[in-house]
Design a protein around this motif. Sequence first.
Motif, PDB file in Angstrom:
ATOM      1  N   PRO A  75       0.821  -1.219   0.000  1.00  0.00           N
ATOM      2  CA  PRO A  75       0.000   0.000   0.000  1.00  0.00           C
ATOM      3  C   PRO A  75       0.847   1.258   0.000  1.00  0.00           C
ATOM      4  CG  PRO A  75      -0.952  -1.618   1.484  1.00  0.00           C
ATOM      5  CD  PRO A  75       0.366  -2.182   1.036  1.00  0.00           C
ATOM      6  N   ALA A  76       1.968   1.234   0.718  1.00  0.00           N
ATOM      7  CA  ALA A  76       2.845   2.416   0.759  1.00  0.00           C
ATOM      8  C   ALA A  76       3.424   2.713  -0.618  1.00  0.00           C
ATOM      9  CB  ALA A  76       3.960   2.199   1.777  1.00  0.00           C
ATOM     10  N   ASP A  77       3.779   1.655  -1.369  1.00  0.00           N
ATOM     11  CA  ASP A  77       4.299   1.858  -2.726  1.00  0.00           C
ATOM     12  C   ASP A  77       3.264   2.568  -3.597  1.00  0.00           C
ATOM     13  OD1 ASP A  77       6.695   0.579  -2.149  1.00  0.00           O
ATOM     14  OD2 ASP A  77       5.970  -1.385  -2.802  1.00  0.00           O
ATOM     15  N   LEU A  78       2.018   2.119  -3.501  1.00  0.00           N
ATOM     16  CA  LEU A  78       0.962   2.733  -4.307  1.00  0.00           C
ATOM     17  C   LEU A  78       0.726   4.178  -3.877  1.00  0.00           C
ATOM     18  CD1 LEU A  78      -1.201   2.489  -6.497  1.00  0.00           C
ATOM     19  CD2 LEU A  78      -2.773   1.628  -4.746  1.00  0.00           C
ATOM     20  N   GLU A  79       0.646   4.402  -2.585  1.00  0.00           N
ATOM     21  CA  GLU A  79       0.418   5.761  -2.075  1.00  0.00           C
ATOM     22  C   GLU A  79       1.532   6.702  -2.548  1.00  0.00           C
ATOM     23  OE1 GLU A  79      -1.991   6.990  -0.098  1.00  0.00           O
ATOM     24  OE2 GLU A  79      -3.009   5.265   0.812  1.00  0.00           O
ATOM     25  N   ALA A  80       2.778   6.249  -2.492  1.00  0.00           N
ATOM     26  CA  ALA A  80       3.895   7.096  -2.911  1.00  0.00           C
ATOM     27  C   ALA A  80       3.823   7.382  -4.406  1.00  0.00           C
ATOM     28  CB  ALA A  80       5.219   6.423  -2.562  1.00  0.00           C
ATOM     29  N   GLY A  81       3.477   6.365  -5.208  1.00  0.00           N
ATOM     30  CA  GLY A  81       3.367   6.568  -6.645  1.00  0.00           C
ATOM     31  C   GLY A  81       2.238   7.519  -7.003  1.00  0.00           C
ATOM     32  N   VAL A  82       1.119   7.373  -6.325  1.00  0.00           N
ATOM     33  CA  VAL A  82      -0.017   8.259  -6.580  1.00  0.00           C
ATOM     34  C   VAL A  82       0.350   9.699  -6.230  1.00  0.00           C
ATOM     35  CG1 VAL A  82      -2.335   8.873  -5.777  1.00  0.00           C
ATOM     36  CG2 VAL A  82      -1.802   6.498  -6.377  1.00  0.00           C
ATOM     37  N   ALA A  83       1.005   9.900  -5.094  1.00  0.00           N
ATOM     38  CA  ALA A  83       1.401  11.247  -4.680  1.00  0.00           C
ATOM     39  C   ALA A  83       2.352  11.866  -5.695  1.00  0.00           C
ATOM     40  CB  ALA A  83       2.046  11.198  -3.298  1.00  0.00           C
ATOM     41  N   ARG A  84       3.272  11.052  -6.239  1.00  0.00           N
ATOM     42  CA  ARG A  84       4.231  11.559  -7.221  1.00  0.00           C
ATOM     43  C   ARG A  84       3.518  11.995  -8.502  1.00  0.00           C
ATOM     44  NH1 ARG A  84       6.703   7.258  -7.801  1.00  0.00           N
ATOM     45  NH2 ARG A  84       6.040   6.626  -9.897  1.00  0.00           N
ATOM     46  N   VAL A  85       2.556  11.195  -8.941  1.00  0.00           N
ATOM     47  CA  VAL A  85       1.852  11.499 -10.191  1.00  0.00           C
ATOM     48  C   VAL A  85       0.844  12.627  -9.995  1.00  0.00           C
ATOM     49  CG1 VAL A  85       0.222  10.577 -11.886  1.00  0.00           C
ATOM     50  CG2 VAL A  85       2.169   9.187 -11.167  1.00  0.00           C
ATOM     51  N   ALA A  86       0.131  12.618  -8.865  1.00  0.00           N
ATOM     52  CA  ALA A  86      -0.947  13.583  -8.648  1.00  0.00           C
ATOM     53  C   ALA A  86      -0.432  14.990  -8.386  1.00  0.00           C
ATOM     54  CB  ALA A  86      -1.824  13.130  -7.484  1.00  0.00           C
ATOM     55  N   GLN A  87       0.762  15.114  -7.830  1.00  0.00           N
ATOM     56  CA  GLN A  87       1.384  16.421  -7.585  1.00  0.00           C
ATOM     57  C   GLN A  87       0.421  17.384  -6.869  1.00  0.00           C
ATOM     58  OE1 GLN A  87       3.035  17.914 -11.242  1.00  0.00           O
ATOM     59  NE2 GLN A  87       4.571  16.300 -11.365  1.00  0.00           N
ATOM     60  N   GLY A  88      -0.135  16.915  -5.781  1.00  0.00           N
ATOM     61  CA  GLY A  88      -1.000  17.754  -4.968  1.00  0.00           C
ATOM     62  C   GLY A  88      -2.473  17.634  -5.272  1.00  0.00           C
ATOM     63  N   ARG A  89      -2.842  17.047  -6.409  1.00  0.00           N
ATOM     64  CA  ARG A  89      -4.261  16.841  -6.726  1.00  0.00           C
ATOM     65  C   ARG A  89      -4.812  15.749  -5.810  1.00  0.00           C
ATOM     66  NH1 ARG A  89      -8.324  17.310 -10.899  1.00  0.00           N
ATOM     67  NH2 ARG A  89     -10.124  16.366  -9.889  1.00  0.00           N
TER      68      ARG A  89
END
Length: 524
Positions: free
Chosen positions: A265-279
């Motif tokens: 789950p942490a891997d996914l959360e980190a990837g989402v945060a990187r792609v979303a850039q605050g969204r």
Amino acid sequence: MHFFLRFRGTLETAPAIWAAQQLLEGTPSAAHMEFAHALLRHALALEPWNRELAALANSLAAAMGRAPVPLPDAPARAAIDAIIERHRDDPLALLRTDLPAPARHRILLSLWATGQHPEVVATEAHTWAHTAPSNPNFGILAWAAHGLGATELRDLLLERAAPTCFWAENLRAAIAMLHGDAEAARRHLVASLRLEPAQPHAVEQLALLGEGLPALPQADATVHILFYTFNKLETTLRTLESVLATDIGDAAITLLNNGSTAFSPADLEAGVARVAQGRPVRCIHLPVNIGAPAARNWLWHLPEVQQARYVAFLDDDVLLPRHWLSRFLADLEAHPQYCAVGGKVVNPNAFHTIQYVYRYFQEVGEQHIRFTPNAPMFFDLGQYDVVRPCLSVMGCCHLFHRRRMERLGVPDFDVRFSPSQVDDLERDIQIWKHGGMVLYDGRVRIIHLQDAGSAAPKSEAAWAHVWGNHQKMEGKFRGQELRSIHARVQEAEAEAWRTALARAWDDFSEDTRHFWKAQMGVPA
């Protein structure tokens, strides 16, 4: 037979001959003879060097008192078949030989349809266009170049296309639409229909231009975008990146991690945060994989999703065009009887060959359902760039009008179809059963990275699962229910066609009007 052509968009030789034979049985009317001849002309546009097909069309033309088409000065089909059969396992080596033009054309079409060797198709088409006189092949191959994004080659092929090639006019119309020039697109579609009136998709495209270009609504907080993933981290992040690059406005996004074991789950959360850039993107993590239908229901029943007016379901392996959501929102706003809309789904190969467009019932009975193919033809000639009602669209990119579905009592996705297969198809059927409708908008092109149209053969266990779920679906509906749904879909599609014909009528040439008056039973 009109529906057969509307469904397929255009006809290759075998279905064209079959359909023509159906129309000519017994003592055919003049309208049936004209339509049969048109179907043979469609096949000739794809195989302009087919001497036998031309001879068949000319025998019918003679019976109608019409002028014949020139017989191609080319080897007989049997000779071409023999050449290709000898080199079936190595078409690239065959292309390097001194081939007659018909064989070369057929090999290039085959490579295009299967999404293979785009660089070879481009090189061969370029060489051929520079060394051969103008001919009808080039208008068809220009569409292949268009799919490849090879604009210089496309324009060269269009320049070298025969003036009688209606597919070339259709491509010029498509290019004009890409540049926002609706008036030029209209002129080219009118010219195309003058050359070949039996093109329902061109009529529908012309009708859409007649409606004008509606302002696309801006997505807001009434829209919720949902998708779920299982063990596809990078693909999921690529999908999210695609979503965020489109015109989703203030729509909410929720991603469900369906018990993935290949990443944490942490891997996914980190990837989402990187792609979303605050969204804001909400992530939900389940401890086990509950399957596609249950995952969709889980998302559907989240409190914040229940507040949404529109709900979009995406697969975790799609790439979306910029205006997918605004286009779908405009569709549902313009058609208050529709509950769901989807688009044209293409494969991720260089040509973006057709993977899935729309489906209808082909046969129904007591615990018996047979569907039309999801891709009537694999290469894209713009024949599916239409808007029309259908039984079902592909579930990889589905927008639902939640409030309408709730009013009608449309049920959830059925968990009996876990872990996957037919759950989205069955829910579209449920929409029709409960009084709603489903819309297809082929102007929205979705790239499905799974490449279902050319995936590796399924195992016996996988096929057993597919057919098992199909049998479950057949068992859910009584024969009379299926026949009633089938009749509603057919009438909705026919009414949409009549409306399109009426809207395009004033733009038709006199010959085009004469053709469709005869086909629709209107006195000349």
